[in-house]
Scaffold this motif. Sequence first.
Motif, short mmCIF file in Angstrom:
data_model
loop_
_atom_site.label_atom_id
_atom_site.label_comp_id
_atom_site.label_asym_id
_atom_site.label_seq_id
_atom_site.Cartn_x
_atom_site.Cartn_y
_atom_site.Cartn_z
N PRO A 64 -71.92 23.54 54.38
CA PRO A 64 -73.39 23.59 54.41
C PRO A 64 -73.94 22.18 54.18
O PRO A 64 -73.34 21.43 53.42
N PRO A 65 -75.00 21.76 54.78
CA PRO A 65 -75.86 22.48 55.70
C PRO A 65 -75.42 22.34 57.16
O PRO A 65 -76.09 22.86 58.05
N LEU A 66 -74.30 21.63 57.41
CA LEU A 66 -73.81 21.50 58.79
C LEU A 66 -73.56 22.86 59.40
O LEU A 66 -73.98 23.15 60.51
N GLY A 67 -72.89 23.73 58.68
CA GLY A 67 -72.61 25.07 59.16
C GLY A 67 -71.13 25.38 59.06
O GLY A 67 -70.37 24.70 58.39
N ARG A 68 -70.74 26.41 59.78
CA ARG A 68 -69.35 26.86 59.80
C ARG A 68 -68.78 26.51 61.17
O ARG A 68 -69.24 27.02 62.19
N ALA A 69 -67.78 25.64 61.17
CA ALA A 69 -67.17 25.20 62.43
C ALA A 69 -65.75 25.73 62.51
O ALA A 69 -65.00 25.67 61.54
N ARG A 70 -65.42 26.26 63.67
CA ARG A 70 -64.05 26.71 63.88
C ARG A 70 -63.62 26.30 65.27
O ARG A 70 -64.43 26.16 66.19
N VAL A 71 -62.32 26.08 65.43
CA VAL A 71 -61.77 25.69 66.72
C VAL A 71 -61.83 26.89 67.64
O VAL A 71 -61.34 27.97 67.31
N ASN A 72 -62.45 26.71 68.79
CA ASN A 72 -62.57 27.78 69.77
C ASN A 72 -61.50 27.64 70.85
O ASN A 72 -60.99 28.63 71.35
N LEU A 73 -61.15 26.40 71.20
CA LEU A 73 -60.19 26.14 72.26
C LEU A 73 -59.58 24.77 72.00
O LEU A 73 -60.28 23.84 71.60
N GLU A 74 -58.29 24.65 72.22
CA GLU A 74 -57.62 23.37 72.03
C GLU A 74 -56.68 23.12 73.20
O GLU A 74 -55.94 24.02 73.61
N LYS A 75 -56.76 21.91 73.76
CA LYS A 75 -55.91 21.53 74.88
C LYS A 75 -55.37 20.14 74.63
O LYS A 75 -56.00 19.32 73.98
N ASP A 76 -54.20 19.88 75.18
CA ASP A 76 -53.62 18.54 75.14
C ASP A 76 -53.74 17.96 76.54
O ASP A 76 -53.05 18.40 77.45
N LEU A 77 -54.64 17.01 76.70
CA LEU A 77 -54.87 16.41 78.01
C LEU A 77 -54.67 14.91 77.95
O LEU A 77 -55.26 14.23 77.11
N ARG A 78 -53.84 14.40 78.83
CA ARG A 78 -53.65 12.96 79.01
C ARG A 78 -53.45 12.22 77.70
O ARG A 78 -54.11 11.22 77.42
N GLY A 79 -52.60 12.71 76.88
CA GLY A 79 -52.26 12.02 75.65
C GLY A 79 -53.25 12.19 74.51
O GLY A 79 -53.12 11.55 73.48
N GLY A 80 -54.26 13.04 74.67
CA GLY A 80 -55.22 13.26 73.60
C GLY A 80 -55.56 14.73 73.49
O GLY A 80 -55.46 15.48 74.46
N ASP A 81 -55.95 15.13 72.31
CA ASP A 81 -56.35 16.51 72.10
C ASP A 81 -57.82 16.68 72.45
O ASP A 81 -58.65 15.85 72.11
N VAL A 82 -58.12 17.77 73.13
CA VAL A 82 -59.50 18.17 73.39
C VAL A 82 -59.72 19.45 72.61
O VAL A 82 -59.04 20.45 72.84
N ILE A 83 -60.63 19.38 71.66
CA ILE A 83 -60.90 20.53 70.80
C ILE A 83 -62.33 20.98 71.04
O ILE A 83 -63.26 20.18 70.93
#
Length: 101
Positions: A64-83
């Motif tokens: 709080p106050p940012l909120g509740r964040a959770r990972v919805n999707l994760e991929k490994d693309l071109r040497g980096g993670d996309v979350i």
Amino acid sequence: MRSKDRSGDSSRAPQPALVVQKKDFVDRVVAATGAKRSEARPIIEATLEQLGEALSAGQTLAVPPLGRARVNLEKDLRGGDVITLRLRRKAAASRDVAEAK
């Protein structure tokens, strides 16, 4: 056919994302707290590092106050993670941020 955004207004065109760079973010925190930049910067960087590590580990953040964040999707693309995150905020918190702009 245009898809509706969450506010229900389908006539608004997509806007380019406004990006806050780390330097600007640090400046905003320093201005909001009155702390010295030399003291605030390592704390902010450590905080951001811990947030990144928690998200990379797939943990849900309740900040709080940012909120509740959770990972919805994760991929490994071109040497980096996309979350892709799902961020849930209370209506009052998101309204306060919009008013501050």
